[in-house]
Design a protein around this motif. Structure first.
Motif, short mmCIF file in Angstrom:
data_model
loop_
_atom_site.label_atom_id
_atom_site.label_comp_id
_atom_site.label_asym_id
_atom_site.label_seq_id
_atom_site.Cartn_x
_atom_site.Cartn_y
_atom_site.Cartn_z
N LEU B 59 0.83 -1.20 0.00
CA LEU B 59 0.00 0.00 0.00
C LEU B 59 0.87 1.26 0.00
N GLU B 60 1.95 1.21 0.77
CA GLU B 60 2.85 2.36 0.82
C GLU B 60 3.57 2.55 -0.52
N ARG B 61 3.98 1.43 -1.10
CA ARG B 61 4.66 1.48 -2.40
C ARG B 61 3.77 2.12 -3.45
N GLN B 62 2.48 1.86 -3.38
CA GLN B 62 1.54 2.40 -4.36
C GLN B 62 1.07 3.81 -4.01
N GLY B 63 1.55 4.33 -2.91
CA GLY B 63 1.21 5.71 -2.55
C GLY B 63 -0.09 5.88 -1.78
N TYR B 64 -0.68 4.80 -1.33
CA TYR B 64 -1.96 4.89 -0.61
C TYR B 64 -1.76 5.24 0.85
N THR B 65 -0.60 4.91 1.39
CA THR B 65 -0.34 5.15 2.81
C THR B 65 1.10 5.61 3.01
N TYR B 66 1.37 6.09 4.21
CA TYR B 66 2.76 6.34 4.59
C TYR B 66 2.94 5.78 6.00
N SER B 67 4.14 5.29 6.27
CA SER B 67 4.40 4.65 7.56
C SER B 67 5.49 5.38 8.31
N VAL B 68 5.33 5.46 9.62
CA VAL B 68 6.35 6.07 10.46
C VAL B 68 6.70 5.08 11.56
N LYS B 69 7.96 4.72 11.59
CA LYS B 69 8.42 3.73 12.55
C LYS B 69 8.15 4.25 13.97
N GLY B 70 7.57 3.43 14.79
CA GLY B 70 7.28 3.81 16.15
C GLY B 70 5.92 4.46 16.32
N LYS B 71 5.37 4.99 15.22
CA LYS B 71 4.07 5.67 15.32
C LYS B 71 2.93 4.86 14.69
N GLY B 72 3.10 4.51 13.43
CA GLY B 72 2.05 3.74 12.79
C GLY B 72 1.99 3.96 11.29
N SER B 73 0.97 3.42 10.65
CA SER B 73 0.74 3.62 9.22
C SER B 73 -0.48 4.51 9.06
N PHE B 74 -0.42 5.42 8.09
CA PHE B 74 -1.48 6.40 7.93
C PHE B 74 -1.90 6.55 6.48
N ILE B 75 -3.14 7.00 6.29
CA ILE B 75 -3.67 7.19 4.95
C ILE B 75 -3.04 8.43 4.31
N ALA B 76 -2.65 8.31 3.05
CA ALA B 76 -2.04 9.42 2.32
C ALA B 76 -3.11 10.31 1.70
N GLU B 77 -2.69 11.39 1.07
CA GLU B 77 -3.62 12.25 0.34
C GLU B 77 -4.17 11.48 -0.86
N THR B 78 -5.45 11.61 -1.10
CA THR B 78 -6.10 10.70 -2.05
C THR B 78 -6.48 11.32 -3.38
N ASP B 79 -6.30 12.64 -3.52
CA ASP B 79 -6.75 13.31 -4.74
C ASP B 79 -6.19 12.67 -5.99
N ILE B 80 -4.86 12.53 -6.02
CA ILE B 80 -4.21 11.97 -7.21
C ILE B 80 -4.62 10.52 -7.41
N LEU B 81 -4.78 9.79 -6.31
CA LEU B 81 -5.12 8.38 -6.39
C LEU B 81 -6.49 8.18 -7.02
N LEU B 82 -7.43 9.03 -6.63
CA LEU B 82 -8.79 8.89 -7.17
C LEU B 82 -8.80 9.19 -8.67
N LYS B 83 -8.05 10.20 -9.05
CA LYS B 83 -7.95 10.53 -10.48
C LYS B 83 -7.38 9.35 -11.25
N LYS B 84 -6.36 8.74 -10.69
CA LYS B 84 -5.71 7.60 -11.34
C LYS B 84 -6.69 6.43 -11.47
N LYS B 85 -7.47 6.22 -10.43
CA LYS B 85 -8.45 5.14 -10.44
C LYS B 85 -9.50 5.35 -11.53
N LYS B 86 -9.97 6.58 -11.63
CA LYS B 86 -10.97 6.88 -12.66
C LYS B 86 -10.40 6.64 -14.06
N ASP B 87 -9.16 7.03 -14.24
CA ASP B 87 -8.52 6.81 -15.54
C ASP B 87 -8.43 5.31 -15.84
N GLU B 88 -8.13 4.54 -14.83
CA GLU B 88 -8.04 3.08 -15.00
C GLU B 88 -9.39 2.51 -15.45
#
Lengths: 122, 122
Positions: B59-88
């Motif tokens: 998920l992180e590799r695909q840009g959907y999330t970002y991870s911080v050691k010691g803190k956790g994994s979090f959702i990334a900004e989704t604007d570009i992702l949604l555009k990409k999905k629609k194009d797909e």
DNA sequence: CCATCTGTACTATGTATATTAATACAGTTA
DNA sequence: TAACTGTATTAATATACATAGTACAGATGG
């Protein structure tokens, strides 16, 4: 006739199945046409006969071919198969619309992408 | 939130990746929302933490999330992702038209299947 | 009748992938 | 400091794919 794509992550036998389905459904191989023998095709593609047999078994299971021990494998009647394939395509279209709606793709955008595809040549 | 389908032939980590993509793209999980911890989600789904980590890494590799050691994994900004999905989706539609033409599905049949899908509710 | 072709079946082996298991380490936080 | 986070590593197991080799049953042309 048959080409294996080793960059394709799908198994070889699956590629062979799909390729024959295509040749059959498009009428390039007519009913009762004999398929290459298991051993010949294996030799030609430089792969193991067992892999070809697996593909042929699957094709027969799906109704695309029939096999006669001692004689060979042959193309089955394709009328029903083609109808089934068309239904699958329409079903895939319906599913894609469902997904498009879920992700907020507008009807206009969608219809536009499709019309362009049909527009080119008759 | 996440359900594993053991009848599905696809790997577990892939199902988890896809499910989170869906939750993210549909806005159910907003930007900077914290994902369940690797160990917690593993426990909840009764699977191995390594399998969850594999999904999170993807998920992180695909840009959907970002991870911080010691803190956790979090959702990334989704604007570009949604555009990409629609194009797909639109690209998938174009490809499906191509296949439809190859197998002799008429434009009318095709457009009809699609219009019905869009017709139901706004 | 026999050699040679056909499909089919079976066992064994090598390899890749998916998953589990058990640790270990590094960073954060209350 | 204890308890949580992500991350890395190694090993064991299961499964699928493909190869290899062998064998058997039926068809066919000489």
């Amino acid at each position: 006739m048959i080409v294996i794509d080793y960059k394709d992550r799908r198994p070889i036998y699956e590629q062979i199945v799909e390729r024959f389905q295509e040749l059959i459904l498009k009428g390039i191989l007519g009913a009762d046409t004999q398929l290459p023998s298991v051993r010949n095709l294996a030799m030609e593609l430089s792969i193991n006969p067992n892999t070809i047999q697996k593909a042929y078994t699957e094709l027969e299971r799906q109704g695309y071919t029939y096999s006669v021990k001692g004689k060979g494998s042959f193309i089955a009647e394709t009328d029903i198969l083609l109808k089934k394939k068309k239904d699958e395509i329409l079903e895939a279209a319906t599913l894609l619309v469902k997904v498009a709606k879920e992700y907020g793709v507008s009807k206009d955008e969608f219809i536009n992408a499709i019309s362009n595809g049909f527009k080119e040549e008759a």
